[in-house]
Design an enzyme around this catalytic site. Structure first.
Site, PDB file in Angstrom:
ATOM      1  N   GLY A 137     -14.891  -5.979  -0.122  1.00 66.26           N
ATOM      2  CA  GLY A 137     -15.849  -5.575   0.599  1.00 66.26           C
ATOM      3  C   GLY A 137     -15.064  -5.352   2.183  1.00 66.26           C
ATOM      4  N   GLY A 245      -4.149  -8.767   6.013  1.00 65.49           N
ATOM      5  CA  GLY A 245      -2.996  -8.911   5.190  1.00 65.49           C
ATOM      6  C   GLY A 245      -3.001  -8.658   3.862  1.00 65.49           C
ATOM      7  N   ALA A 250      -1.426  -4.973  -0.681  1.00 62.67           N
ATOM      8  CA  ALA A 250      -1.994  -3.151  -1.479  1.00 62.67           C
ATOM      9  C   ALA A 250      -1.368  -1.484  -0.881  1.00 62.67           C
ATOM     10  CB  ALA A 250      -3.368  -2.996  -1.040  1.00 62.67           C
ATOM     11  N   GLU A 371      -6.957   2.550   2.419  1.00 60.54           N
ATOM     12  CA  GLU A 371      -5.724   1.763   3.142  1.00 60.54           C
ATOM     13  C   GLU A 371      -5.289   2.689   4.116  1.00 60.54           C
ATOM     14  OE1 GLU A 371      -6.798  -1.455   1.149  1.00 60.54           O
ATOM     15  OE2 GLU A 371      -6.638   0.045  -0.854  1.00 60.54           O
ATOM     16  N   HIS A 374      -3.638   8.630   6.813  1.00 61.61           N
ATOM     17  CA  HIS A 374      -1.595   8.890   7.514  1.00 61.61           C
ATOM     18  C   HIS A 374      -2.281   8.946   8.732  1.00 61.61           C
ATOM     19  CE1 HIS A 374       1.353  11.908   6.990  1.00 61.61           C
ATOM     20  NE2 HIS A 374       0.804  11.956   8.014  1.00 61.61           N
TER      21      HIS A 374
END
Length: 392
Positions: A137, A245, A250, A371, A374
C-alpha cells in the site's frame, strides 16, 4: 485451446552467459507457464478473473521471494534468476507476473530488509509458500507519482497504533492476507506497517471494469481506525527511501518481465508470418513484414543485454536506482511497441483472444504506468545525468 508453441529468441547466444542454475530455474518456469498458464489465461482475462489455483504453482517454481534466503523459506537464488523467472511468467501474462512481483519485491522484500527477526520468521515462510498472499500500500487516490504527499497516517495510542487512510490500484488486495502499508506518523515521517486481514476496520474492495491486467486482482486498501499492534511496525528503515527501495526491486523485475511479453508477441508474429499466405507467398517474404520482424528481434536483443548487465550489477549491490529506472522504461516501451507491430502483422486475427498479442498490448498499457510512469523514469534519468531536479 491452442497448444503453446513458444520458442524463446536468443539472437546473440545469451544463454552462453547463464549458469546451469540460471537455465534450470528459467526452464522450470517456462514449462510451468506452458502447462498451467497458457491453456487458461485467455479465458480468465476474458472473464476478468484471477486464477487463484495458480498460487501453489507460482510458489513451487520459486516465484515468491526467489532471492530471499532459504532460512526464511525463499530459494536463495541470485538476481539474474529472479529476473529470468519474471521474464517467463510475464511471457504468460503481465497480471500473473504482477502477482509474483508484489509478493516478492513489495511484501517479502521490505519485511526481509526493514523488518526484525521476529517479523521475518512470522511472515516470510508463509509468503514464500503462498499460504499467505500480500499486497503493498503506497499509491493513494490523490498521490501516485508523488507518494511523499500521502495522507494515510497513524497515531500512537499507547499500546497500539491507530491507522486511517486509503490506498488505490493495489495488486492482490482483494485476496491478500497481509498488506505492507506506508503511512505517516504524527511527525509526518513515513513508516511501514504490516496490516493483517482480520484487523477490524481494514477492507479491500475490488476494482472492476479494467481493460488491462484483466487476469490480475486489483483493488483498494481502506483503513478506518484500524488498530495495528506496535510489533507490526517495520523498525529498520523509515522515510520515503524505504518504499522506494522496494520499488527498485519491483522495477528490476519488470525490466525482465517486459522482455517476456515482447518475446511472446515476436514469436507469435514470426510464426504467423511464415504460415499466412497472401499474393501467392507467405507474408514473411514481403519486405515490410521483414522490417517489422527484424526491428523486433533487434530491440529484444538490446533489452536482454540491458537486463543481464543490470542483473550482474544487482548481484554485486552496485545497481543504482537510476540504472534500474532506465531499464524499466526502455524495456517496457520496447515491449509495447513490439506488441503493436506484432498485432499489425496478424491483421484482424491480432485482436482476437485466439492469440496473445492484444492481451499483452492491453496489459503493457498498465506496466508502462505502474512502478513509476514512463515520463517519471525519463526525469529520473534526466536528474541523474544533469544534476538538475525537474520534479520541483
Amino acid at each position: 485451446m491452442k497448444p503453446d508453441l513458444f520458442e524463446a529468441p536468443d539472437y546473440y547466444n545469451l544463454d552462453d552467459l547463464l549458469t546451469d542454475e540460471h537455465k534450470l530455474v528459467r526452464d522450470a518456469a517456462r514449462e510451468w507457464v506452458k502447462r498451467d498458464i497458457s491453456p487458461i489465461i485467455e479465458s480468465y482475462a476474458q472473464k476478468a478473473e484471477f486464477p487463484t489455483q495458480i498460487i501453489k504453482g507460482l510458489a513451487e517454481i520459486g516465484a515468491f521471494g526467489p532471492y530471499i534466503p532459504e532460512e526464511y523459506g525463499g530459494a536463495g537464488l541470485d538476481q539474474i534468476s529472479y529476473g529470468l523467472i519474471m521474464q517467463e511468467i510475464e511471457r504468460g501474462d503481465s497480471g500473473v507476473r504482477s502477482t509474483a512481483s508484489v509478493q516478492s519485491s513489495l511484501v517479502m522484500y521490505p519485511i526481509w530488509k526493514y523488518g526484525n527477526e521476529e517479523q521475518r520468521q512470522k511472515y516470510l515462510p508463509k509468503l514464500a509458500s503462498g499460504e499467505w498472499m500480500g499486497s503493498f500500500g503506497l499509491t493513494e487516490p490523490d498521490h501516485g507519482s508523488n507518494p511523499g504527499g500521502m495522507v494515510t497516517n497513524y497515531k500512537d495510542m499507547g499500546d497500539h497504533y491507530l491507522l486511517n487512510g486509503a490506498k488505490l490500484w493495489i495488486s492482490n488486495s482483494p485476496f491478500c492476507d497481509v498488506a505492507v502499508v506506508w503511512a505517516k506518523n504524527e511527525e509526518g515521517r513515513i513508516h511501514g506497517l504490516i496490516v493483517e486481514r482480520e484487523m477490524e476496520g481494514f477492507s479491500t474492495p475490488e476494482t472492476h471494469n479494467k481493460w488491462s491486467l484483466r487476469a490480475s486482482a486489483t483493488g483498494e486498501l481502506i483503513f478506518q481506525d484500524v488498530k495495528v499492534p506496535k510489533e507490526n511496525l517495520l523498525p529498520n528503515k523509515s522515510g520515503l527511501g524505504a518504499p522506494l527501495g522496494c520499488l527498485d526491486s519491483a522495477r528490476y523485475g519488470i525490466a525482465w518481465g517486459a522482455i517476456g511479453a515482447a518475446m511472446d508477441c515476436y514469436d507469435t508474429a514470426l510464426r504467423y508470418a511464415k504460415e499466412r499466405v497472401q499474393f501467392g507467398k507467405p507474408i514473411a517474404a514481403f519486405q515490410l513484414q521483414q522490417k517489422k520482424l527484424a526491428e523486433m528481434i533487434t530491440e529484444i536483443t538490446k533489452a536482454q543485454l540491458l537486463a543481464f548487465r543490470l542483473g550482474q550489477l544487482k548481484n554485486e549491490n552496485r545497481a543504482s536506482s537510476a540504472q534500474i529506472s532506465m531499464a524499466k522504461r526502455n524495456n517496457v516501451e520496447m515491449a509495447i511497441t513490439i506488441a503493436r507491430e506484432a498485432r499489425q502483422i496478424l491483421g484482424g486475427m491480432g485482436i482476437t483472444g485466439e492469440y496473445s498479442i492484444m492481451r499483452h498490448m492491453m496489459n503493457l498499457e498498465s506496466v508502462i504506468t505502474y512502478e513509476g510512469t514512463h515520463d517519471i523514469h525519463l526525469l529520473i534519468t534526466g536528474l541523474d545525468i544533469t544534476g538538475h531536479n525537474a520534479f520541483k
